[in-house]
Design an enzyme around this catalytic site. Sequence first.
Site, short mmCIF file in Angstrom:
data_model
loop_
_atom_site.label_atom_id
_atom_site.label_comp_id
_atom_site.label_asym_id
_atom_site.label_seq_id
_atom_site.Cartn_x
_atom_site.Cartn_y
_atom_site.Cartn_z
N ARG B 75 0.86 -1.03 0.08
CA ARG B 75 -0.09 0.02 -0.12
C ARG B 75 0.94 1.31 -0.05
NH1 ARG B 75 -3.37 -0.30 5.33
NH2 ARG B 75 -4.86 -1.89 3.81
N ARG B 144 -1.24 6.14 9.71
CA ARG B 144 -1.41 5.82 8.36
C ARG B 144 -1.47 6.93 7.50
NH1 ARG B 144 -3.85 0.68 8.59
NH2 ARG B 144 -3.18 -0.29 10.41
N LYS B 208 -3.42 0.98 15.06
CA LYS B 208 -3.47 2.00 13.83
C LYS B 208 -3.90 3.35 14.35
CE LYS B 208 -7.65 -0.22 12.43
NZ LYS B 208 -8.09 -0.86 11.05
N LYS B 210 -5.51 6.99 12.49
CA LYS B 210 -5.81 7.50 11.21
C LYS B 210 -6.18 9.18 11.34
CE LYS B 210 -7.67 3.07 9.65
NZ LYS B 210 -8.94 2.58 9.22
N CYS B 430 -15.23 -3.03 0.85
CA CYS B 430 -13.61 -3.32 1.26
C CYS B 430 -13.26 -4.44 0.35
CB CYS B 430 -13.55 -3.56 2.73
SG CYS B 430 -14.26 -5.07 3.21
N CYS B 436 -7.98 -10.98 1.94
CA CYS B 436 -8.03 -10.22 3.45
C CYS B 436 -8.14 -11.49 4.55
CB CYS B 436 -9.17 -9.23 3.58
SG CYS B 436 -9.03 -8.60 5.36
N CYS B 475 -16.19 -7.71 7.21
CA CYS B 475 -15.88 -8.11 8.73
C CYS B 475 -16.45 -7.01 9.32
CB CYS B 475 -14.72 -8.54 9.24
SG CYS B 475 -13.42 -7.14 9.20
N CYS B 479 -13.33 -1.06 7.44
CA CYS B 479 -12.42 -0.62 6.39
C CYS B 479 -13.24 0.29 5.35
CB CYS B 479 -11.49 -1.56 5.81
SG CYS B 479 -10.28 -2.04 6.66
#
Lengths: 570, 555
Positions: B75, B144, B208, B210, B430, B436, B475, B479
């Site tokens: 990514r 990120r 993470k 953001k 997603c 994934c 899930c 995302c």
Amino acid sequence: MLESSKLQKLHALLADTSREELIWINGYIAGIAHTASGTNTVATTSAGSALPTEAITILYGTETGNSKKIAQELASQAKSKGMKSKIRSLDQYPPDQLQREAYVALIMSTHGDGEPPEAARKFFQFIQHESGSLASLRYSVLALGDRAYPLFCKAGLDADERLRQLGANPILPVHTCDVDYEDTAAQWMTGIWQRLHASDRLDTQHPYTNITSTRKSARRLYTATVQANIVLNDEGSEKETHHIELAAGQPIDFTPGDSIGVIPPNDDRDVSVVLDRLNAQPHTLITRQQESLPAHEWLAARLEINRLSVRVIDAYRQRTQHAIPADTYNLIPLLEAWPPPADFTVDELVNMLEPITPRLYSIASSPQAYPDEVHLTVSRHTFLTPSGVGYGKASDYLSGLKLHSTLPFYIHPNASFRLPAPETDVIMIGPGTGVAPFRAFMQERDQTGASGRNWLFFGEQHVATDFLYQLEWQSWLSSGVLTRISLAFSRDQQQKIYVQHRMQESAADLFHWIDSGASVYVCGAREPMSVEVENTLLAIIQSEGKMNHAEAVTYLHTLSEAGRYRKDVY
Amino acid sequence: MSANDKLSPVEKIKQQSHGLRGTLTASLEDAHTGQLRDDDQHVIKFHGIYQQDDRDRREARAEKKLERLYSYMVRLRLPGGTLTAPQWQAIHHIAGEFSTGVIKITTRQTLQLHGIVKAALKPVLQSFDRVALDSIATCGDINRNVICAAHPAVSPVHQEIHTYAHDISTLLMPKSKAYYEIWLDQEKLTDEKAEEDPLYQDRYMPRKFKIAIAIPPDNDVDVFGHDIGLIAVIEADKLIGFNLCVGGGLSSTHGNAQTYPRIGTLIGFVRGREQTLKAVYEVLTIQRDFGNRTDRKQARLKYTLDTHGVDWFKKELEQRTGFPLEPARPFQFERRGDVFGWSQNASGRWFYTVFVESGRVTDSEQVQLKRALYEIAAIDTVVFRFTANQNVILDVNAAGKQAVEAILEKYGVARHTETATPIRRDSIACVAFNTCPLALAEAQRYLPSLITKIESLMTTHGIAREGISIRMTGCPNGCGRPYLAEIGLIGTSYGHYNLHLGGDHLGLRLNKKFRENLDEMAILKTLNDLFAIYSLERNAHETFGDFALRKQWIN
């Protein structure tokens, strides 16, 4: 040994005897001793008749190691009898020396369609083209073979015949051995010593007849049930490699390194066509070489009806008087194109055809891990015998085996492809399906806790789809059973990378392993793989061992003689 | 902080990673496997790479005694989501040579490539480097990719605000040079002091992190769904500062009531560049110091905020920055979806927003999008701008407009963009299956066909041109920001989804669960019933989400 009165008489007799008379007496007495011995054992031969003072040269051309074993036994008998001997593998023997030899014992195996073993190629070329006389040579041939093949003991018989044509004198007639060779081989060795003691000339006193063991082969047949048939390659691969698990329901007697022999049956529909063509009943009992079976059984499971041999075509041509051009034929088209006469019976056909050649597959499992099973690694397209007979028939047959179907097989021992002592390091070079026996080796060493290190060289086309038994190698790596793995996937990058390139990259380590006592095993394609691997080994020995080429060759030969460089190539 | 022995295992991996190096070099050399050593699978995320495997092939390969079919997703770090034309061309070639070929535009305004094998990772990152692109810190427990309102016509100070995305990204980069050493073969650092990291230290973030920047009236970035949301405050065409939102986050876990999606809390206004960067930086240091490092499911800023309270947080922040937060300024969002087709800004440049279904740039029979973009990239002056809705805006000068238009026509891109229904154009899915590792159900492979069926329901009820936002994820990790959609479909198991209703058009309000574990037939039946009522009983201009709330379908 003699009482003094007898000794005096003998001295008196010999005192005024000419040289010619002495030679005659020598032979005469030896003959009497031979007849009187009765038990045919070496121990009873008269010590008075001495063995020749010249050396006996023991030559062997081996495929599975049996010839070598017999040669070594003969050499050790020579030693115990006080006769000088030297022992050579045929690929290490300059054939032009034959003219200078006095005595030669030749032990020759046969493989494929009557072919001499690879190691004997050079020797055969020589005797076939040689035109000089070998009149001063006395020899005997022990031919090893397998009655399951059409041309039983062909290579040994050919060698014997050719040597006689060249004027060499047989010590005793050629002996032919089946798979269980031990009795015939012992008989042959005993015979050699007796004849050499007698030192008479066979061709003047005995009619020349081949000596063949009459005992039927004791080869044990197992009936296996297919309990797995998996394509190991993933989607997108150009290969189709089957992992096949055969269960016998009882312990199977074999050792890692052995192969199994299977006889791929003919297509039932083809058999029906043939029987119809000859107006024959499938259940009619037919006798061939003292064995009686229904016609259908002969044609379905025992006799080759595809790619008929030249010998079968010749016989059919002679019988039918058709002008059949030399070519490769299957039976059905042959019967269609050149119909047999009305009186041609299925009985004749059965006695004209040759047995289906058994196909050998290296066993990919260890009896320590799977006592009642053998596993195979079968590539559907790549097997070919040197004679050009397609292995496709067998690999197709095996690849197509359904779960729970049954098939007969036998164990084909490979005495020259055996794991060394547990503490010895092992280097295994087995790209493609050549990896099969090494899976057996690893299972064996894993189960027995062998302490020696293990290094595998494996190669295929693509790592993602063709890494045969990947999960198992990974698990042996992480448990430490497999010390090291070197992988060559030829088509994952621009330039093709093969196992020999990986060997070269690790030259220093590889030589260090070998020089410290590791055994090297190569399995897979004879050409070009095993040749290039051997050239690479020589190059590595030369560069890492600081040797010239000749020294490297000697080094590798010494390894080979010590059983530390073994090949199972096809 | 909790005692060291209770730290989650990932915390130890980070601390022992020698500045994000781990044993990656050795892992890359393991020829017998396509995967990395266990710890390295975490370490490599900080390099913008995920180890994945083809989940469709797992069972068959296990039977074949082959390991899983491992590959990697890379990514890019692309603050604000812009690329030059030559950079796009380079990515086009890299995707073709090393990946599945599909270039995926993500909801974080960047690009990712899938299906790269281990041996190709270095060549891929080196190829990116040749066009000045990297993938540093686009995954892992770290800040990120910083996203920013995409459309330049939204404001005359759009460009100035975009520099914030870059500056924040740079400010929050890890100091480790591991990326350059491992992937670009730069010389090994001998002095470890040189990469001492006052922000991340050796433990990085607990989870993470953001950051999004919105420019009203556009809320294309879903500014309330991020750990930090900055809303540009512009007066008289001048950027004066940002409203600061903290603690947004959309992930949750099925069956874990302690986890929940949360809308960011607006805590005040920061003025000017220096204050803004300082405030952002210190939000991270607070989360670094107070974030939960024992339970990764409680490790996002939103839980820190709810554990300690918003007032505590403001006080802590003001103490760390040394300046007080000003009261938040009023702002007005009018739109969240992208504006498709042509538009122009004040300085005369032209923009064409291309609808990219599920963000997947590829060629199909009807639409040769990948070819079209490649040809457009031959025009040097074109700028590629990716949106948080997984679309691309082509930024061209007046001279280039005609050529771009012709290419878009030629490959069916214009027709596809302009005829797609609003519901399809505003949809987000997603990645989910087959790569994934978290996916429980399909998303981007499935949503387009489901929308076709929903479209026909809408036609039946006469609401075909309504812009209802629909988002699907495989899930509950969020995302595709499904909790901010009017219709959220969140995968629970293969072929089954929870149906959420009641989000608004602008991303200000979370939706709520309406039905659980629906299969396709049940989804369509439920929606059919709801659409029937909506088409009969809605007020003028009443959105589907608002209607759902008024009808108390959810409470």
